[in-house]
Write an enzyme that holds these catalytic residues in place. Structure first.
Site, PDB file in Angstrom:
ATOM      1  N   HIS A   1       0.808  -1.217   0.000  1.00  0.00           N
ATOM      2  CA  HIS A   1       0.000   0.000   0.000  1.00  0.00           C
ATOM      3  C   HIS A   1       0.845   1.274   0.000  1.00  0.00           C
ATOM      4  O   HIS A   1       0.315   2.380  -0.008  1.00  0.00           O
ATOM      5  CB  HIS A   1      -1.000  -0.004   1.164  1.00  0.00           C
ATOM      6  CG  HIS A   1      -0.417   0.181   2.524  1.00  0.00           C
ATOM      7  ND1 HIS A   1      -0.047  -0.876   3.328  1.00  0.00           N
ATOM      8  CD2 HIS A   1      -0.159   1.300   3.237  1.00  0.00           C
ATOM      9  CE1 HIS A   1       0.407  -0.415   4.477  1.00  0.00           C
ATOM     10  NE2 HIS A   1       0.353   0.890   4.446  1.00  0.00           N
TER      11      HIS A   1
ATOM     12  N   ASP B   1       0.322  -7.741   1.565  1.00  0.00           N
ATOM     13  CA  ASP B   1       0.685  -6.322   1.585  1.00  0.00           C
ATOM     14  C   ASP B   1       2.215  -6.151   1.531  1.00  0.00           C
ATOM     15  O   ASP B   1       2.836  -5.666   2.463  1.00  0.00           O
ATOM     16  CB  ASP B   1       0.109  -5.674   2.856  1.00  0.00           C
ATOM     17  CG  ASP B   1       0.238  -4.158   2.852  1.00  0.00           C
ATOM     18  OD1 ASP B   1       0.486  -3.579   1.778  1.00  0.00           O
ATOM     19  OD2 ASP B   1       0.092  -3.561   3.936  1.00  0.00           O
TER      20      ASP B   1
ATOM     21  N   SER C   1       4.609   2.311   7.985  1.00  0.00           N
ATOM     22  CA  SER C   1       4.245   1.234   7.058  1.00  0.00           C
ATOM     23  C   SER C   1       5.408   0.848   6.163  1.00  0.00           C
ATOM     24  O   SER C   1       6.183   1.696   5.723  1.00  0.00           O
ATOM     25  CB  SER C   1       3.098   1.659   6.159  1.00  0.00           C
ATOM     26  OG  SER C   1       1.873   1.431   6.784  1.00  0.00           O
TER      27      SER C   1
END
Length: 267
Positions: free
Chosen positions: A79, A121, A214
């Protein structure tokens, strides 16, 4: 509490945060989708020492973290990138805990591989040129999925807080699948046993990834060689909310595919 968690999860960071603005610009609202807006910062941690985690990198303008898989490849969260294919939009900063240091190395991206579908992810970024720094080996089995892990990143130290100029670190304990399933991740159907791993989330909360972390690694020492090994990839968080762990991609599940795509990007 549930409303707070809805705003925290997918700890995705505001894009277009310049390095010059770090420390003064708020991280922005957390995305509630699984699209390519960056994620998660270290809450409850301390500043990392220069050279302590030389494999850590920062991705801008998206505001994500990552790790050096090879001298010309970065492993990060899916992402944090747009799509597979040629991509020169990212600037990778490495070589210093201080993003504004004159010693920091900056390299542009050349291409991206983005894994498809939830909960895969993860992504690989091919660099325009190699970075001469130590790399982080990935776990190919689950034998290291226990004990305490290290998390590190330049994200915010509180939900909605500022991105950090200096790299931070913290220690979080492994949480087994049953414990993760009993958290709000399991309640909301966001936990995929075998493909994700949880860490942290004690009753007191307060230690976690958050906005801006992230794509960074969940890692620990190899029991035999005492070298760092990557167990997970920072994917989603509740930013230190009591009882809710950080949610990470289980690297060992995807290790063979990561190696295959890395070889393909090397051409």
């Amino acid at each position: 509490m549930q409303q707070q968690l809805k705003h925290v999860k997918r700890a995705a960071v505001l894009g277009a945060i310049s390095i010059a603005a770090l420390g003064s610009m708020p991280a922005g609202a957390v995305a509630q989708t699984k699209g390519p807006s960056p994620s998660a910062s270290i809450i409850g941690g301390t500043r990392a020492a220069e050279g302590e985690f030389p494999f850590m990198v920062r991705l801008d303008p998206v505001g994500c973290g990552g790790s050096l898989y090879a001298d010309d490849l970065v492993l990060t969260a899916a992402h944090c990138v747009k799509a597979s294919g040629p991509d020169t939009s990212l600037t990778i900063t490495a070589g210093s805990v201080d993003l504004k240091s004159t010693a920091a190395v900056k390299v542009k991206s050349a291409a991206v591989y983005k894994a498809a579908g939830v909960p895969a992810d993860w992504a690989l970024i091919k660099l325009a040129k190699p970075i001469n720094l130590p790399t982080l080996k990935i776990a190919e089995t689950t034998k290291y999925n226990h004990g305490d892990f290290t998390i590190s990143g330049w994200g915010s130290t509180s939900f909605g807080g500022d991105q950090q100029r200096y790299l931070r670190k913290a220690t979080v304990p492994f949480l087994d699948d049953a414990g993760c399933a009993a958290s709000s991740w399991g309640d909301e159907g966001d936990f995929y046993p075998g493909k994700q791993i949880c860490a942290g989330g004690g009753s007191a909360g307060g230690v976690d990834i958050c906005n801006g972390d992230s794509g960074g690694p969940l890692f620990r020492k190899n029991d035999v060689t005492d070298r760092w090994i990557q167990i997970g990839i920072n994917s989603e968080s509740a930013c230190g909310h009591p009882g809710d762990p950080g949610l990470y991609v289980k690297v060992s599940t995807y290790a063979a595919k990561i190696k295959k795509e890395a070889a393909r990007l090397h051409g």
